[in-house]
Design an enzyme around this catalytic site. Structure first.
Site, short mmCIF file in Angstrom:
data_model
loop_
_atom_site.label_atom_id
_atom_site.label_comp_id
_atom_site.label_asym_id
_atom_site.label_seq_id
_atom_site.Cartn_x
_atom_site.Cartn_y
_atom_site.Cartn_z
N GLU A 296 -94.18 -30.88 -22.77
CA GLU A 296 -93.63 -31.04 -21.42
C GLU A 296 -92.71 -32.26 -21.34
OE1 GLU A 296 -95.92 -29.27 -17.70
OE2 GLU A 296 -96.47 -31.36 -17.97
N HIS A 325 -108.35 -21.55 -42.88
CA HIS A 325 -108.63 -20.14 -43.14
C HIS A 325 -107.87 -19.24 -42.18
CE1 HIS A 325 -111.93 -21.06 -45.98
NE2 HIS A 325 -111.96 -22.17 -45.26
N LYS A 440 -92.79 -22.00 -10.60
CA LYS A 440 -93.56 -22.33 -9.38
C LYS A 440 -92.89 -21.71 -8.15
CE LYS A 440 -95.55 -26.86 -10.20
NZ LYS A 440 -95.40 -28.27 -9.95
#
Ligand code: PA5
Length: 473
Positions: A296, A325, A440
């Site tokens: 961010e 793994h 938003k």
């Protein structure tokens, strides 16, 4: 008397360098020399304006005793009185508390009996999955819980929706407000208004402290203290790291050096992915916290002057040994586009001895007998380092002598300072997040938010032709 604050974090960047990996794959000394003037300018820009504007978080390591006393006083009641502590928040208002909680507690903390915990069970509600509140209510009696609602802006929909749900559940009680603490801006915002209407206890997120830089203010300190952490040691760790990160000599300043190396790796060598791989379960969520901080802060379309730069290294979280793994194959043989940062813990808080196997067992299993998990995990981390280096992959190791408040304070503050310097070096604003605004606005417009702020977006959505399901089969 033994030093109560054990040792300091160290950073080994040897495996990023050309003398280890070769000129094509590692950072050459000439590149660092070339970046030296930029590094000096970055240091000056950050250090001469420390505490000002969005660098307010640089004052957090030295917060006044009165605030810490208030937090500790409040926490005494919470620890004595409640069975559960529930944090409501998202993004920077949750990730720091979550990672500190996980780092400092025994790994199965919530499942321990109260006598061993010494405080409430801890829950961090940082999402609005429709199943989540019900799941919380399955295990937490809201009448026996303290809630901490955190939002800097004061109006984040996810967080405020959770607040409304909890308020509604508690509203039958005459003094439900005693169970709710609001952490928000001290000057403005909807949560501050609500806290005043309801008479809630509040803690302040200081101006100049953005969400992802807020762990060391009451956002993180309250939850850490509720969990029994020594918040003064956490801040002392940050303060000591702050001093190291102000040193002008690049080779003595870990955050500045790290920022320069990551700047060169990403801007000049195409290492656009940064894998954060702690080798300790307790530090697993430090990687989550880092991912937000790095993404961010540095992922920006424009430079500060407004030219298009599309900057930013993509952070990826991994866990050693587990992800050996899963992801390591890609890191050692896939594209040369990554830096892998391992976090090593020298001394774990507990140790597990591997018992001897019966004589009849194969040697490949028997050799494990008598080793410890501590030795095994470090040997595996070493193995990863060795394999990556042999494959000419940039990697580095941050070492914590042990995981405690002091070393964690250093680690988090090191990453914050590195991010601030990196923002300067890349010439982007590390403290805004314009890229999340569009989503938003579209969300609020879609929900028909009545504010004039969303009128244009509402109209745009209404006028958009209905999406044809062309690609759905
Ligand atoms: O780092 C940030 O600023 C963001 O991630 C915010 O913390 C997040 O969006 C939540 O914002 P607020 O604390 O205002 O609810």
């Amino acid at each position: 008397m033994a030093d109560p604050l054990p040792k300091t974090l160290s950073l080994n960047v040897g495996n990023l360098m050309a003398d280890r990996l070769g000129g094509e794959y590692g950072v050459a000394p000439e590149a660092i020399e070339r970046w030296q003037p930029r590094a000096e300018a970055a240091l000056k820009a950050v250090q001469t304006t420390r505490g000002q504007g969005w660098l307010g978080w640089m004052d957090l390591p030295t917060q006044p005793d009165s605030l810490l006393d208030d937090i500790e006083e409040t926490v005494r009641t919470i620890r004595d009185r409640y069975d559960a502590f529930v944090l409501l928040g998202i993004g920077g208002s949750a990730l720091g508390p979550i990672c500190v909680n996980e780092a400092l507690h025994p790994l199965r903390y919530n499942e321990l009996p109260r006598s061993k915990r010494g405080g409430p069970r801890m829950y961090f509600e940082d999402n609005i999955d429709p199943e989540r509140m019900a799941a919380l209510r399955d295990v937490v009696d809201f009448n026996d819980a303290c809630f901490n609602v955190i939002t800097k802006s004061g109006g984040t929909a996810e967080t405020m929706s959770q607040y409304l749900i909890v308020r509604d559940a508690l509203a039958h009680k005459p003094r439900w407000q005693d169970q709710m603490i609001a952490t928000t801006s001290g000057t403005k915002g909807l949560l501050l208004d609500i806290a005043r209407i309801e008479g809630l206890k509040t803690f302040t997120i200081p101006d100049g402290v953005g969400g992802r830089f807020s762990e060391l203010c009451p956002v993180g300190l309250l939850a850490a203290a509720v969990g029994g952490a020594d918040i003064r040691a956490l801040l002392k760790g940050a303060a000591d790291m702050d001093a190291r990160c102000a040193i002008p000599d690049l080779w003595k300043n870990p955050a500045l050096l790290e920022a320069v190396l990551m700047g060169i790796a990403s801007a000049e060598m195409g290492r656009n992915i940064h894998v954060m791989m702690p080798y300790a379960d307790s530090l697993r969520l430090v990687a989550d916290w880092f991912v937000q901080l790095w993404a961010e802060s540095l992922g920006k379309r424009e430079s500060r002057a407004g030219s298009i730069v599309n900057a930013g290294q993509t952070p990826v979280k991994a866990l050693g040994v587990t992800d050996q793994h899963s992801q390591l194959q890609l890191y050692s043989e896939g594209p040369f586009d990554k830096v892998v940062t391992m976090i090593k813990v020298e001394s774990f808080r507990d140790e597990t001895l591997i018992p001897a196997a019966p004589d009849s067992y194969p040697d490949d299993v028997k050799f494990l007998g008598g080793l410890t998990h501590g030795r095994l995990i470090e040997a595996e981390r070493f193995g990863t380092e060795y394999a990556l280096t042999s494959a000419l992959r940039m990697n580095q190791t941050i070492t914590l002598p042990e995981v405690n408040e002091y070393t964690l304070g250093q680690l988090l503050y090191f990453f914050e300072m590195t991010t601030a310097y990196m923002g300067e070096l890349l010439d982007v604003d590390a403290f805004n997040q314009p890229g999340v605004e569009a989503s938003k606005i579209a969300t609020y417009a879609k929900l028909g938010h009545p504010s004039g702020k969303y009128a244009a977006a509402r109209a745009e959505l209404a006028a958009a032709p209905e999406e044809k399901a062309r690609y759905i089969i």
